[in-house]
Structure formats: C-alpha cells, structure tokens
Enzyme design. Structure first.
Site: not given
Length: 256
Positions: A112, A162, A236
């Site tokens: 990440d 994304d 999440r």
C-alpha cells in the site's frame, strides 16, 4: 502543539523528505522507472502517535520500499510459512491482520502507499504477535515487474481497489488485461487470485477480463461470481459499501 501536529508541520515543510528516517520513503522508486499512469494515489495523511511509533520501530524489521533495484528472497522473508500471498491495497490493515492471525502458515506481503495504514498494520502485527506479515511501500506494478521471481506466489488478493468511477478514469483501474499478464509470472500454477469489489460495473469488468485471459480459470463452475470465502473478513471499505446498499462481489480464479 501536539506531537502529531508537530510531525505534520515538519513533513509539510520538507515534502520530499521522509517523515521517518528509517521508515517508508515518499517515492522509493525515484526516477528509475518511467512516469506511467498510476492506478493509485499516494496518501500521506495524518499519522497517529501509535502508527508513528510502529513505523519507527518496526519498519526496518517488517517493512520494505519498492525501489525496483533488487529481487526479493520471499522464503527468506517468511521463514517457516507454507504459502506466500501478495495483497495489493490493505487500507488500515485490520482485515490483513485478521487473515494473518487466522492462518499463521500463510505469509502475507501487503502493499500500500497509505502511510497511516502502513503504521497501523505494523502496530496490529506487533500487538498480536504476527510474524507472517510484511509491509511493502510503493507501486505494486514495479514490485511485480522487477522484484518478484517467477512462480514465487501462492495467491493474489485485491480487495476493494479504487474503482475510479468516472468513465474517463476507468483506464486507471488495476484489474486490466495488462496487469493480469504481468502478475501471471510470479504466480505459481494453481495460485488463487481473489478480487472483491462493491462497484457493480467494476465487478463486471473484473469478471470479463479474468474470464477472457488465457492464464486464468474461474473456480465457479457456471463462470460467475463466488460467495465470500470464510477466510476473507469484512473490510472497512466493505462496511461502508454495505451501508450504502452496495452489493459486494467476490471473484475467485486460479492461475492455469
């Protein structure tokens, strides 16, 4: 001024210098690679005291910068594990830490560019005694192209990447034919490719390009989406999507 505020002010004053001298670098690959369209946006947002402490203490032990200048020795990085999987994009790392705790025989190389998430995952690994997580900072494309040997990975996980929802930005989406061809080299035959998204049109694109690619085969007999496997905890981002009544799709393919 609080410690967090002072750290943020110092970073703003020196944008090209790392916040943590022994931690993740802002642009680890530097000018060694062409400036292509990126499938991510680097995020250097607020870092808490606990995250900063984890980055300072644990990055030299469990972190690595994707600089494209060396080939990684994955068995040496993950001694004693039976499998090694690559996870691209882990957010704040809660799901990654949970999967590492649930299956200590699998090593997770988690990539990440989100500094707070990197610190949070390191902190979670430390607090829970997880030795099967390594955190990589930088562009996963450079990692795949220059730093991983062939047939070194037992799996790939891409959870809630994304979606680049605007049509003119769809070309920035990670799951594209070119990416699948690139990752096919480091994946062992039979390696599991697991993607998940709550964006309907991105799920359709994932299913289309994975089905069409000659290096992958769907684990679902009818060629559709898979039920969420038990080993993937709710993330999440998934929770946010479910709160908006989004439908989550999992895709499970194997490397031929």
């Amino acid at each position: 001024m609080s410690d967090d505020a002072a750290r943020a002010a110092a970073a703003a004053a020196r944008p090209n210098e790392p916040r943590f001298p022994d931690g993740p670098r802002p642009d680890p690959a530097g000018s060694h690679f062409e400036r292509r369209i990126r499938s991510f946006q680097p995020r250097r947002s607020r870092v808490t005291t606990a995250q900063a402490d984890a980055l300072e203490r644990l990055w030299p032990k469990w972190g690595l910068d994707i600089d494209g200048q060396r080939v990684l020795d994955l068995p040496g990085m993950f001694p004693g594990v039976e499998r090694i999987v690559l996870e691209i994009g882990f957010g704040m790392g809660e799901a990654t830490a949970q999967m590492a705790a649930d299956d200590p025989t699998t090593g997770i190389l988690a990539v990440d560019v989100h500094t707070p998430g990197q610190g949070n995952l390191l902190n979670l690994a430390d607090r829970n005694g997880l030795s099967n997580v390594r955190v990589a900072n930088g562009d996963a494309i450079i990692l795949l192209r220059s730093m991983l040997p062939d047939d070194c990975l037992d799996g790939l996980r891409v959870y809630f990447p994304d979606p680049w929802p605007k049509k003119r930005h769809n070309k920035r989406r990670l799951i594209q034919p070119e990416f699948l061809s690139l990752v096919a080299g480091p994946l062992k035959p039979g390696a599991l490719v697991h993607c998940a998204t709550d964006w309907e049109d991105y799920a359709e694109q994932m299913l289309e390009v994975l089905t069409a690619h000659p290096d992958y085969v769907n684990t679902i007999a009818d060629g559709g989406y898979a039920p969420r496997p038990e080993f993937r905890p709710l993330t999440r981002f998934e929770g946010k999507g479910l709160d908006k009544s989004h439908v989550v799709h999992d895709l499970l393919f194997t490397r031929r």
